[in-house]
Scaffold this active site. Structure first.
Site, PDB file in Angstrom:
ATOM      1  N   CYS A 153       9.131  60.001 -29.352  1.00 32.35           N
ATOM      2  CA  CYS A 153       8.943  58.561 -29.604  1.00 32.35           C
ATOM      3  C   CYS A 153       9.533  57.706 -28.476  1.00 32.35           C
ATOM      4  O   CYS A 153       8.989  57.695 -27.389  1.00 32.35           O
ATOM      5  CB  CYS A 153       9.492  58.196 -30.980  1.00 32.35           C
ATOM      6  SG  CYS A 153       8.741  56.703 -31.617  1.00 32.35           S
TER       7      CYS A 153
ATOM      8  N   HIS B  14       8.158  62.169 -34.933  1.00 31.14           N
ATOM      9  CA  HIS B  14       9.572  62.564 -35.092  1.00 31.14           C
ATOM     10  C   HIS B  14       9.737  63.878 -35.850  1.00 31.14           C
ATOM     11  O   HIS B  14      10.048  63.849 -37.043  1.00 31.14           O
ATOM     12  CB  HIS B  14      10.302  61.476 -35.889  1.00 31.14           C
ATOM     13  CG  HIS B  14      10.481  60.192 -35.171  1.00 31.14           C
ATOM     14  ND1 HIS B  14      11.578  59.898 -34.401  1.00 31.14           N
ATOM     15  CD2 HIS B  14       9.691  59.100 -35.114  1.00 31.14           C
ATOM     16  CE1 HIS B  14      11.467  58.694 -33.899  1.00 31.14           C
ATOM     17  NE2 HIS B  14      10.330  58.182 -34.312  1.00 31.14           N
TER      18      HIS B  14
ATOM     19  N   GLU C 274      12.203  65.712 -35.863  1.00 31.61           N
ATOM     20  CA  GLU C 274      13.605  65.814 -36.305  1.00 31.61           C
ATOM     21  C   GLU C 274      13.827  65.133 -37.653  1.00 31.61           C
ATOM     22  O   GLU C 274      14.881  65.301 -38.259  1.00 31.61           O
ATOM     23  CB  GLU C 274      14.544  65.243 -35.235  1.00 31.61           C
ATOM     24  CG  GLU C 274      14.643  63.728 -35.161  1.00 31.61           C
ATOM     25  CD  GLU C 274      13.442  63.043 -34.500  1.00 31.61           C
ATOM     26  OE1 GLU C 274      12.444  63.722 -34.184  1.00 31.61           O
ATOM     27  OE2 GLU C 274      13.505  61.816 -34.327  1.00 31.61           O
TER      28      GLU C 274
END
Ligand code: GLN
Length: 192
Positions: A80, A172, A174
């Site tokens: 991002c 994302h 994560e």
């Protein structure tokens, strides 16, 4: 043991560190100082606010050392805002941050209604089942040079690509519990 850094100036740092810690033979390291980059096997540039992280990169004197790391061929992964930091060109802006990847990016590209969304996609090069992709005020790649390999399209927009040892994803991984993108990056490091 692989030493994988996460740039820890602003943004989604702890989520990357925690996910990396679940992978075998990986030592995650929060990076704030140039000297911590020495001996790294890979570096993640997390999501957050690219303008802020870009300023902090200068304040913390990390720009040159990261460019050096890239020159050595150490794998880099931008998620991002991290993707924006790595781009050579940012639509509507006259300068870039690290400018390491031959891509043009448009920030906040999905517009206000779709600003944040989650989708599940089957991804080439990742195993089944479909993987959750989380977009938060995400950028897209609008143009890319001949050394760039486009990887993932969502809603007809390019949102993941590689260029030699650089990986970028507009979403994302994560923020999920799925390890497959992190494992993909670890595999890039192992091949290096
Ligand atoms: N919109 C942010 C930027 O332009 C990126 C958003 C993110 O990293 N989740 O920097």
């Amino acid at each position: 043991m692989l030493h994988v850094g996460v740039l820890a100036l602003q943004g989604g740092v702890s989520e990357h560190l925690e996910l990396l810690a679940t992978l075998p033979q990986v030592q995650p390291i929060a990076i704030k100082k140039p000297k911590q980059l020495r001996g790294l096997d890979g570096l993640i540039l997390p999501g957050g606010e690219s303008t802020t992280i870009g300023k902090l990169l200068h304040e913390f004197e990390l720009v040159e050392p990261i460019l050096e790391l890239a020159k050595l061929g150490i794998p880099l992964w931008g998620t991002c805002a991290g993707l924006i930091l790595l781009a050579k060109q940012i639509v509507g802006e006259s300068s870039n941050h690290l400018g390491l990847m031959d891509i043009t990016v448009q920030r906040n590209a999905y517009g206000s209604q779709l600003a944040s969304f989650i989708t599940y996609e089957n991804i080439v090069a990742l195993s089944d089942p479909p993987i959750q992709l989380v977009f938060i005020r995400a950028p897209i790649i609008t143009e890319y040079g001949s050394k760039v390999k486009p990887w993932i399209y969502v809603k007809d927009k390019l949102v993941a690509a590689t260029q030699a040892n650089i990986l970028v994803t507009a979403f994302h991984p994560e923020l999920t519990t799925d390890q497959r993108f992190h494992q993909y990056f670890i595999d890039m490091i192992k091949r290096n």
